[in-house]
Structures are given as structure tokens and as C-alpha cells.
Design a protein around this motif. Structure first.
Motif, mmCIF file in Angstrom:
data_model
loop_
_atom_site.group_PDB
_atom_site.id
_atom_site.type_symbol
_atom_site.label_atom_id
_atom_site.label_comp_id
_atom_site.label_asym_id
_atom_site.label_seq_id
_atom_site.Cartn_x
_atom_site.Cartn_y
_atom_site.Cartn_z
ATOM 1 N N GLY A 17 0.815 -1.210 0.000
ATOM 2 C CA GLY A 17 0.000 0.000 0.000
ATOM 3 C C GLY A 17 0.847 1.257 0.000
ATOM 4 O O GLY A 17 0.557 2.218 -0.720
ATOM 5 N N VAL A 18 1.898 1.261 0.813
ATOM 6 C CA VAL A 18 2.800 2.420 0.847
ATOM 7 C C VAL A 18 3.518 2.569 -0.491
ATOM 8 O O VAL A 18 3.656 3.682 -1.017
ATOM 9 N N ALA A 19 3.953 1.464 -1.081
ATOM 10 C CA ALA A 19 4.626 1.529 -2.384
ATOM 11 C C ALA A 19 3.671 2.047 -3.459
ATOM 12 O O ALA A 19 4.038 2.897 -4.279
ATOM 13 N N PHE A 20 2.426 1.562 -3.461
ATOM 14 C CA PHE A 20 1.454 2.013 -4.445
ATOM 15 C C PHE A 20 1.152 3.496 -4.263
ATOM 16 O O PHE A 20 1.085 4.247 -5.243
ATOM 17 N N LEU A 21 0.990 3.927 -3.023
ATOM 18 C CA LEU A 21 0.747 5.337 -2.760
ATOM 19 C C LEU A 21 1.910 6.198 -3.249
ATOM 20 O O LEU A 21 1.709 7.268 -3.844
ATOM 21 N N GLY A 22 3.125 5.729 -3.033
ATOM 22 C CA GLY A 22 4.293 6.466 -3.522
ATOM 23 C C GLY A 22 4.331 6.564 -5.034
ATOM 24 O O GLY A 22 4.664 7.614 -5.594
ATOM 25 N N MET A 23 3.971 5.482 -5.720
ATOM 26 C CA MET A 23 3.936 5.519 -7.187
ATOM 27 C C MET A 23 2.871 6.488 -7.689
ATOM 28 O O MET A 23 3.078 7.200 -8.678
ATOM 29 N N VAL A 24 1.729 6.525 -6.999
ATOM 30 C CA VAL A 24 0.665 7.465 -7.386
ATOM 31 C C VAL A 24 1.127 8.904 -7.181
ATOM 32 O O VAL A 24 0.862 9.775 -8.025
ATOM 33 N N VAL A 25 1.835 9.162 -6.100
ATOM 34 C CA VAL A 25 2.352 10.512 -5.849
ATOM 35 C C VAL A 25 3.352 10.901 -6.929
ATOM 36 O O VAL A 25 3.321 12.032 -7.436
ATOM 37 N N ILE A 26 4.226 9.982 -7.301
ATOM 38 C CA ILE A 26 5.197 10.278 -8.366
ATOM 39 C C ILE A 26 4.478 10.543 -9.679
ATOM 40 O O ILE A 26 4.809 11.484 -10.410
ATOM 41 N N TRP B 154 15.810 9.541 -9.582
ATOM 42 C CA TRP B 154 15.904 9.576 -8.125
ATOM 43 C C TRP B 154 14.542 9.501 -7.442
ATOM 44 O O TRP B 154 14.460 9.236 -6.245
ATOM 45 N N LEU B 155 13.452 9.708 -8.195
ATOM 46 C CA LEU B 155 12.121 9.630 -7.596
ATOM 47 C C LEU B 155 11.629 8.187 -7.419
ATOM 48 O O LEU B 155 10.954 7.877 -6.439
ATOM 49 N N LEU B 156 11.925 7.312 -8.365
ATOM 50 C CA LEU B 156 11.377 5.960 -8.325
ATOM 51 C C LEU B 156 11.846 5.111 -7.136
ATOM 52 O O LEU B 156 11.064 4.305 -6.636
ATOM 53 N N PRO B 157 13.055 5.254 -6.643
ATOM 54 C CA PRO B 157 13.428 4.443 -5.465
ATOM 55 C C PRO B 157 12.752 4.878 -4.164
ATOM 56 O O PRO B 157 12.662 4.091 -3.229
ATOM 57 N N ILE B 158 12.245 6.099 -4.103
ATOM 58 C CA ILE B 158 11.687 6.616 -2.852
ATOM 59 C C ILE B 158 10.517 5.774 -2.329
ATOM 60 O O ILE B 158 10.486 5.431 -1.144
ATOM 61 N N PRO B 159 9.523 5.395 -3.168
ATOM 62 C CA PRO B 159 8.426 4.576 -2.624
ATOM 63 C C PRO B 159 8.888 3.223 -2.083
ATOM 64 O O PRO B 159 8.351 2.739 -1.085
ATOM 65 N N TRP B 160 9.879 2.639 -2.724
ATOM 66 C CA TRP B 160 10.346 1.323 -2.271
ATOM 67 C C TRP B 160 11.097 1.450 -0.949
ATOM 68 O O TRP B 160 10.951 0.589 -0.068
#
Length: 85
Positions: free
Chosen positions: A34-43, A59-65
Motif C-alpha cells: 500500500g505504501v509503495a502504491f501510494l508512492g507511485m501514485v504521488v510520483i 531519483w524519484l522511483l526508489p523513494i516509494p520502495w
């Protein structure tokens, strides 16, 4: 062998804990994804709104993971420590 004249003993039913108690087990896998999906949606929202460029994806894509992994470790910490009871 059991005596047919005596009633069978049944184990006492355990009362289930309700969510009203305020505590329930956390499914860590669901939390992490859920946190990873939310991060991808924010990006995605940042890219679509123009607040970030596609060159920033590096540099944005590693942040959700990383955030999802941190959330999973934080959620698993009480289980690693032992029981609360």
C-alpha cells in the motif's frame, strides 16, 4: 472410553478480540504494498502536474520502495521484540 451417562466436556469458547479494543494485527505485506502504491501514485501526480520532469524519475522511483521497506520494518519491530501480553 467415555461414559454415555456423563455429558461430554467441551472446551470453553474463546471470546474473540474486537476491533473496539484498539489493537489488531497488521498485515505487513498489505502495508508495504500500500505504501509503495501510494508512492507511485504521488510520483505519477508530480510528473503529470509538471512539478517534476521525467528526468527526475531516476531519483524519484526508489523513494516509494525505500519508504515501503521502512514502513514494513517499523511494523515488524514489535513482533521481533516479543509478545505484548
Amino acid at each position: 472410553m467415555t461414559d454415555p451417562t456423563q455429558p461430554l466436556r467441551t472446551p470453553p469458547l474463546q471470546t474473540p478480540r474486537s476491533f473496539a479494543a484498539g489493537l489488531h494485527p497488521v498485515n505487513i505485506g498489505h502495508l508495504v504494498m500500500g505504501v509503495a502504491f501510494l508512492g507511485m501514485v504521488v510520483i505519477w501526480a508530480l510528473i503529470e502536474s509538471g512539478a517534476a520532469e521525467s528526468s527526475d524519475l531516476r531519483w524519484l522511483l526508489p523513494i516509494p520502495w525505500v519508504a515501503a521497506g521502512a514502513a514494513g520494518l517499523i511494523a515488524a519491530a514489535p513482533r521481533l521484540r516479543g509478545t505484548r501480553d
